[in-house]
Write an enzyme that holds these catalytic residues in place. Structure first.
Site, PDB file in Angstrom:
ATOM      1  N   ARG A  30      -0.275 -18.524  -5.026  1.00 59.36           N
ATOM      2  CA  ARG A  30      -1.644 -18.000  -4.979  1.00 59.36           C
ATOM      3  C   ARG A  30      -2.425 -18.469  -6.193  1.00 59.36           C
ATOM      4  NH1 ARG A  30      -2.407 -11.661  -5.551  1.00 59.36           N
ATOM      5  NH2 ARG A  30      -3.349 -12.166  -7.565  1.00 59.36           N
ATOM      6  N   ASP A  80      -7.231  -7.785  -5.276  1.00 58.60           N
ATOM      7  CA  ASP A  80      -6.384  -8.331  -6.335  1.00 58.60           C
ATOM      8  C   ASP A  80      -6.931  -8.022  -7.727  1.00 58.60           C
ATOM      9  OD1 ASP A  80      -4.593  -9.451  -4.521  1.00 58.60           O
ATOM     10  OD2 ASP A  80      -5.823 -11.248  -4.283  1.00 58.60           O
ATOM     11  N   HIS A 112      -5.232  -3.027  -1.231  1.00 56.31           N
ATOM     12  CA  HIS A 112      -5.761  -3.302  -2.574  1.00 56.31           C
ATOM     13  C   HIS A 112      -6.705  -4.496  -2.542  1.00 56.31           C
ATOM     14  CE1 HIS A 112      -2.641  -6.329  -2.184  1.00 56.31           C
ATOM     15  NE2 HIS A 112      -3.156  -6.980  -3.214  1.00 56.31           N
ATOM     16  N   HIS A 119      -6.749  -5.987   1.225  1.00 55.38           N
ATOM     17  CA  HIS A 119      -5.661  -6.521   2.055  1.00 55.38           C
ATOM     18  C   HIS A 119      -4.354  -5.788   1.793  1.00 55.38           C
ATOM     19  CE1 HIS A 119      -5.651  -8.971  -1.635  1.00 55.38           C
ATOM     20  NE2 HIS A 119      -4.366  -9.190  -1.434  1.00 55.38           N
TER      21      HIS A 119
HETATM   22  C1  SIN Z   1      -1.256 -10.518  -2.345  1.00 50.95           C
HETATM   23  O1  SIN Z   1      -1.842 -11.430  -2.905  1.00 50.95           O
HETATM   24  O2  SIN Z   1      -1.590  -9.359  -2.464  1.00 50.95           O
HETATM   25  C2  SIN Z   1      -0.108 -10.881  -1.428  1.00 50.95           C
HETATM   26  C3  SIN Z   1      -0.594 -11.134  -0.060  1.00 50.95           C
HETATM   27  C4  SIN Z   1       0.506 -11.621   0.841  1.00 50.95           C
HETATM   28  O3  SIN Z   1       1.618 -11.865   0.371  1.00 50.95           O
HETATM   29  O4  SIN Z   1       0.260 -11.784   2.024  1.00 50.95           O
END
Ligand code: SIN
Length: 303
Positions: A293, A131, A129, A278
């Site tokens: 985050r 974000d 995906h 990612h």
């Molecule tokens: C995310 O922000 O999608 C999570 C990424 C992660 O936990 O490595």
């Protein structure tokens, strides 16, 4: 099979020759470890320029051994956009934390907690995906600061270059996708990922171009992801489903467009959400992983 042209390395176009930072590529295509920088301090203009060049070239920047506060984290993030993102989770407040792989820091809506432990039923980002692409102004980038990693290892994050994914399409296919849009629906991760009905009215749904131009590199990227996209409105339903699967197979199947970040405590990774996708790997249950985050808004992706 990649063509000769499609193997060209993006970073080589930029002739990076930094003076104030070090750049250690994870692969020639995507991802680099950045040294010589202390994110607990404001960034000087020359260093900022070198970071911007590195970000445009590698899309995923890894900063090790950083001891930073929430304010340091947010100051570094603000450098890259017009405002910090507030996740729709915060607005909806609809799911218990263990059901959605984290949640909002109660004291600060600009900080998203990403965590997993023995109570987790779901982990944030366990699907390819970008974000929150369902937002009208989806984050241009995210910075995840991990302070606890699983004792048994694991919990890596995989990234793929959506720029390379676009460039590796045949000219005919580039032309076709360049004329399409995609519907990004925030309800999709609710139903598919959390097994829940999304909150009434509170979840964004936006149509974006399928090919976007990245303002900070001038490159084109394929902007369609399995996590959020439900439909290509220009096609009939069955055509749309089949065409999306074709694109996801192309994006996700090319290991030469990918890098894998192995976390250690006190690592901050800044990824360009518009140039990449990612996937967080949950291979460490029932062990714990914890991070915070901050995401950055910088307008709306355009063709
Ligand atoms: C995310 O922000 O999608 C999570 C990424 C992660 O936990 O490595």
């Amino acid at each position: 099979m990649a063509t000769r042209a499609s193997r060209k390395v993006e970073a080589q176009d930029l002739h990076l020759d930094p003076r104030t930072i070090t750049i250690d590529p994870l692969t020639p295509v995507i991802g680099a470890e950045i040294g010589g920088i202390d994110l607990s301090k404001p960034i000087a203009p020359e260093q900022e320029a070198e970071l911007r060049a590195a970000q445009a070239a590698y899309h995923v920047l890894v900063f090790r051994d950083q001891v930073i506060t929430n304010e340091d984290h947010k100051r570094f993030a603000r450098m890259w956009g017009t405002r910090l993102h507030v996740h729709p989770y915060h607005v909806a407040r609809a799911l218990p934390e263990h059901a959605r792989g984290g949640g909002h820091n109660e004291h600060d809506p600009e900080i998203l907690v990403v965590k997993a432990d023995q109570k987790s039923r779901f982990v944030a980002g366990e699907e390819w995906h970008t974000d929150v692409s369902c937002d009208v102004e989806p984050p241009m980038g995210s910075m995840l600061y991990i302070t606890e990693t699983p004792e048994i290892g694991g919990g890596d994050t995989l990234f793929i270059s959506a720029v390379r994914a676009y460039e590796a399409l045949s000219p005919m296919m580039q032309d076709i996708v360049g004329r399409m849009t995609a519907v990004h629906d925030g309800a999709k991760p609710y139903v598919g990922g959390y097994g829940q009905t999304p909150p009434e009215g509170g979840w964004p749904k936006t149509t974006h171009p399928m090919v976007i131009t990245i303002p900070w590199s001038g490159k084109k990227a394929l902007y369609v992801n399995r996590g959020f996209v439900t439909r290509i409105p220009e096609l009939a339903r069955k055509e749309s489903d089949a065409f999306l699967e074709l694109l996801y197979g192309h994006i996700e199947g090319h290991v030469e467009f990918q890098c894998r970040v192995r976390w250690k405590p006190n690592t901050l990774v800044f990824w360009d959400n518009w140039s990449t996708q990612h996937h967080a790997v949950w291979d460490y249950y029932p062990y714990s992983r914890y991070g915070q985050r901050v995401s950055i808004v910088n307008g709306r992706p355009a063709a």
